[in-house]
Design a protein around this motif. Structure first.
Motif, short mmCIF file in Angstrom:
data_model
loop_
_atom_site.label_atom_id
_atom_site.label_comp_id
_atom_site.label_asym_id
_atom_site.label_seq_id
_atom_site.Cartn_x
_atom_site.Cartn_y
_atom_site.Cartn_z
N UNK A 150 0.81 -1.22 0.00
CA UNK A 150 0.00 0.00 0.00
C UNK A 150 0.84 1.27 0.00
N UNK A 151 2.15 1.12 -0.13
CA UNK A 151 3.02 2.30 -0.17
C UNK A 151 3.52 2.52 -1.60
N UNK A 152 4.03 3.70 -1.85
CA UNK A 152 4.47 4.08 -3.20
C UNK A 152 5.90 4.60 -3.14
N UNK A 153 6.74 4.11 -4.06
CA UNK A 153 8.12 4.60 -4.12
C UNK A 153 8.17 6.07 -4.52
N UNK A 154 9.19 6.76 -4.04
CA UNK A 154 9.40 8.14 -4.48
C UNK A 154 9.63 8.18 -5.99
N UNK A 155 10.26 7.15 -6.55
CA UNK A 155 10.46 7.09 -8.00
C UNK A 155 9.13 7.18 -8.73
N UNK A 156 8.14 6.43 -8.26
CA UNK A 156 6.83 6.43 -8.90
C UNK A 156 6.13 7.78 -8.72
N UNK A 157 6.25 8.36 -7.53
CA UNK A 157 5.62 9.67 -7.29
C UNK A 157 6.20 10.73 -8.21
N UNK A 158 7.51 10.68 -8.45
CA UNK A 158 8.15 11.71 -9.26
C UNK A 158 7.90 11.51 -10.75
N UNK A 159 7.41 10.34 -11.13
CA UNK A 159 7.14 10.10 -12.55
C UNK A 159 6.06 11.04 -13.07
N UNK A 160 5.16 11.48 -12.18
CA UNK A 160 4.07 12.37 -12.60
C UNK A 160 4.38 13.84 -12.35
N UNK A 161 5.53 14.16 -11.78
CA UNK A 161 5.90 15.55 -11.57
C UNK A 161 6.54 15.76 -10.21
N UNK A 162 7.10 16.96 -9.95
CA UNK A 162 7.71 17.24 -8.64
C UNK A 162 6.67 17.23 -7.53
N UNK A 163 7.14 17.07 -6.29
CA UNK A 163 6.24 17.08 -5.15
C UNK A 163 5.85 18.51 -4.79
N UNK A 164 4.70 18.64 -4.15
CA UNK A 164 4.30 19.93 -3.60
C UNK A 164 5.25 20.30 -2.45
N UNK A 165 5.43 21.60 -2.16
CA UNK A 165 6.37 21.99 -1.10
C UNK A 165 6.12 21.31 0.24
N UNK A 166 4.84 21.16 0.63
CA UNK A 166 4.55 20.53 1.93
C UNK A 166 4.96 19.06 1.92
N UNK A 167 4.69 18.34 0.82
CA UNK A 167 5.07 16.94 0.73
C UNK A 167 6.59 16.78 0.72
N UNK A 168 7.29 17.66 0.01
CA UNK A 168 8.75 17.59 -0.01
C UNK A 168 9.32 17.89 1.38
N UNK A 169 8.71 18.85 2.08
CA UNK A 169 9.15 19.19 3.44
C UNK A 169 8.95 18.00 4.38
N UNK A 170 7.79 17.34 4.30
CA UNK A 170 7.54 16.17 5.13
C UNK A 170 8.52 15.05 4.81
N UNK A 171 8.79 14.83 3.54
CA UNK A 171 9.71 13.77 3.15
C UNK A 171 11.10 14.00 3.71
N UNK A 172 11.68 15.18 3.50
CA UNK A 172 13.04 15.41 3.95
C UNK A 172 13.11 15.45 5.47
N UNK A 173 12.06 15.95 6.13
CA UNK A 173 12.04 16.01 7.58
C UNK A 173 12.02 14.61 8.18
N UNK A 174 11.11 13.75 7.68
CA UNK A 174 10.98 12.41 8.25
C UNK A 174 12.18 11.53 7.91
N UNK A 175 12.68 11.63 6.68
CA UNK A 175 13.83 10.81 6.29
C UNK A 175 15.07 11.23 7.08
N UNK A 176 15.29 12.54 7.25
CA UNK A 176 16.45 13.02 8.00
C UNK A 176 16.38 12.58 9.45
N UNK A 177 15.20 12.70 10.08
CA UNK A 177 15.06 12.28 11.47
C UNK A 177 15.32 10.78 11.63
N UNK A 178 14.80 9.99 10.69
CA UNK A 178 15.01 8.54 10.77
C UNK A 178 16.48 8.18 10.62
N UNK A 179 17.17 8.80 9.66
CA UNK A 179 18.58 8.48 9.45
C UNK A 179 19.44 8.98 10.60
#
Length: 570
Positions: A150-179
């Motif tokens: 039920x999840x989607x790769x970032x590769x697939x999401x980017x195939x249709x265009x760049x992310x909205x600023x809020x989605x990109x902010x959430x992605x980098x925030x959560x990935x950075x915290x996890x790493x």
């Protein structure tokens, strides 16, 4: 060289927090693996790491239907590469879909793969796709991990265009915290790319292949923190521009034009958020962006988390509501039943109605109504004057509560003082948090920041997920037992079902609903503000704002909530 063009370490495994029992049979029947990684030589060029030689051992001869440990039934080989293979399988004991990496026990990387898998499993962080088993058996080594349909790769999401600023902010925030959390435990990824980052249906971002992907490929780095930080910068760059920040094409994205170097995302594409553009440049290996931007580079995920925290928070877009259709007035033709229709060609005279109330009876009615109005106004004025005179004879201030000191004097009650909140944490009765890195936004004194849940689909009770059966919310630690008389809570959005609870004075470090025995409010649907004024102060150190259901988030099957600001007085 390989049966398919997908990479074994990045087998698509998409799922939510929910159990995969129901999807297991479906996964075994569809015959197609989802979200496979498109691994190319250019992808390997972009890795700022060194790779050792592949093992020369031939992969074990396995086939669909083969069982490992009499439990894991192999369904489809997704990849066969470099002496190891990756499969979609079914855990017949728990009736759920899983992914399996398999390589011979005498493979040159077998020991390192086992060690990496066991270390990753010990981390137990729900932000990473979990390793479920790591075993050496019958001359093979296999690693079992979650499969997330039920999840989607970032590769697939980017195939249709760049992310909205809020989605990109959430992605980098959560990935950075996890790493950052992984590096604190001594674990690195080293293969962090758009195929390794997934967005669950709840909106949560998850990372797969921690340590294991690099071990399978023999990837190592002398500066693992810098490598992972640069990879996060590349992910953000791609999310903002739909371009890979290097000259070679990779992961379905076009690279940058040759011979121009690394340029900022807001120079590649118009409308890119300036703060996120600068953040990606600080994370990439470019000595802190361009000459006009003097921020210091981020060399570790921890530094990247700090830089994100210093940015103005990006709020989610307002939900779009469809305007209701314009009201169509329906006109009805007056019927002619009982009337004789006009003869054709004969013009009917139009009789104008008489002026209203011009008869003798009408004039009398007007004079009667006028007299009643005058009498009513006179009576109202007399009552108002009488009430004002009575109020003027009293020496009380209605804004204060009076007490008798025994000498006939009056003392005002001392006003309530704001109680400082020592710390705040997320209420996680199921053991896993949802937005733990944003809890401070609910007590930072700023109304435009908030702790906001991810977006859940299908059900307002946090997606009806088993680990969210007791809801979520925030636990306030006041630092010591205090008399609490009032709480002012600003909700992120009206329509949330919530209540306020307090722990007994002798409770320390409460974590479950049973620890909060004092009910300050009933569980009910609240508006944008939840104000609690107690008749008698409550002695407590811990207060829980408990949320069980979320309001709709722009559509009937999407739900999101949160808390903007909390103040406690006593």
């Amino acid at each position: 060289m390989a049966e398919r063009s997908t990479a074994a370490v990045d087998v698509a495994d998409n799922s939510d927090d929910t159990s995969l029992t129901a999807q297991a049979d479906q996964s075994t029947a569809d015959g197609v693996a989802k979200n496979r990684e498109r691994d190319t030589d250019s992808d390997e060029v972009q890795e700022s790491t060194r790779t050792d030689g592949a093992g020369t051992t031939s992969p074990p001869e396995l086939h669909s239907g083969h069982k490992l440990a009499r439990r894991y039934r192999l369904e489809e080989c997704v990849t066969r590469l470099d002496g190891f293979s990756s499969w979609r399988a079914v855990d017949e004991k728990l009736r759920r879909a899983v992914g399996v990496h398999i390589l011979p026990a005498d493979h040159s990387r077998a020991r390192s793969v086992l060690a990496a898998a066991r270390s990753s499993a010990l981390l137990g962080d729900p932000r990473f796709v979990q390793v479920l088993d790591a075993v050496e058996e019958n001359d093979v080594v296999y690693v079992v991990h979650e499969w997330l349909p039920d999840a989607t790769e970032l590769t697939t999401l980017l195939a249709s265009g760049p992310l909205e600023p809020y989605d990109a902010y959430q992605m980098v925030s959560q990935v950075s915290s996890a790493m950052a959390a992984a590096h604190r435990e001594g674990l690195a990824h080293l293969r962090l790319n758009p195929n390794a980052v997934l967005r669950a249906s709840t909106g949560q971002w998850r990372i797969r292949g921690l340590a294991v992907n690099a071990a399978l490929r023999g990837v190592a780095s002398d500066t693992p923190q810098r490598t992972d930080t640069e990879a996060i910068g590349a992910l953000l760059y791609a999310a903002l521009t739909q371009r890979w920040p290097y000259e070679s094409d990779a992961y379905g994205l076009s690279g940058l034009p040759k011979d121009i170097g690394l340029i900022a995302p807001d120079q590649v594409r118009a409308g890119v958020h300036r703060g996120l553009s600068e953040l990606s440049m600080r994370a990439l290996a470019n000595d802190g962006a361009t000459a006009s931007r003097h921020e210091s580079p981020c060399t570790t995920p921890e530094e990247l988390v700090k830089a994100i925290g210093e940015m103005p928070r990006i709020r989610p877009p307002e939900p779009a509501f469809t305007a209701p259709p314009e009201y169509q007035r329906t006109t009805y033709q007056q019927g002619t039943y009982g009337r004789q229709g006009p003869h054709p060609g004969v013009t009917q005279p139009i009789t104008s109605p008489p002026p209203p109330l011009q008869s003798r009876t009408g004039k009398a009615l007007k004079w009667a109504v006028s007299a009643l109005l005058i009498a009513a106004l006179g009576l109202g004025s007399w009552q108002l004057a009488d009430a004002l005179m009575d109020q003027g004879g009293k020496n009380e201030d209605p804004g204060q509560t009076q007490t008798n000191d025994g000498d006939g004097g009056n003392k005002p009650v001392a006003p309530l003082k704001q109680i400082p909140i020592d710390s705040v944490r997320e209420f996680t009765p199921g053991g896993s948090g949802i937005q733990e890195d944003e809890v401070q936004l609910a007590v930072d004194g700023q109304a435009d920041t908030a702790w906001i849940t991810p977006e859940y689909r299908g059900y307002p009770n946090f997606g009806n997920l088993p680990q969210r059966k007791d809801g979520s919310g925030l636990i306030l630690d006041l630092g010591k037992v205090t008399d609490v008389s009032r709480l002012d809570i600003s909700m992120y959005r009206s329509g949330q079902t919530a209540q306020v609870l307090a722990a007994d004075a002798d409770i320390s470090d409460p974590s479950s609903l049973s620890d909060f025995s004092q009910k300050l409010t009933k569980l009910s649907t609240v508006g944008s503000d939840l104000k609690v004024t107690l008749k008698k102060p409550v002695k407590t150190r811990y207060v829980l704002i408990h949320i069980t259901e979320l309001p709709a988030d722009g559509s009937a099957d999407r739900f999101r909530g949160g808390i903007s600001e909390i103040q406690v007085r006593g």
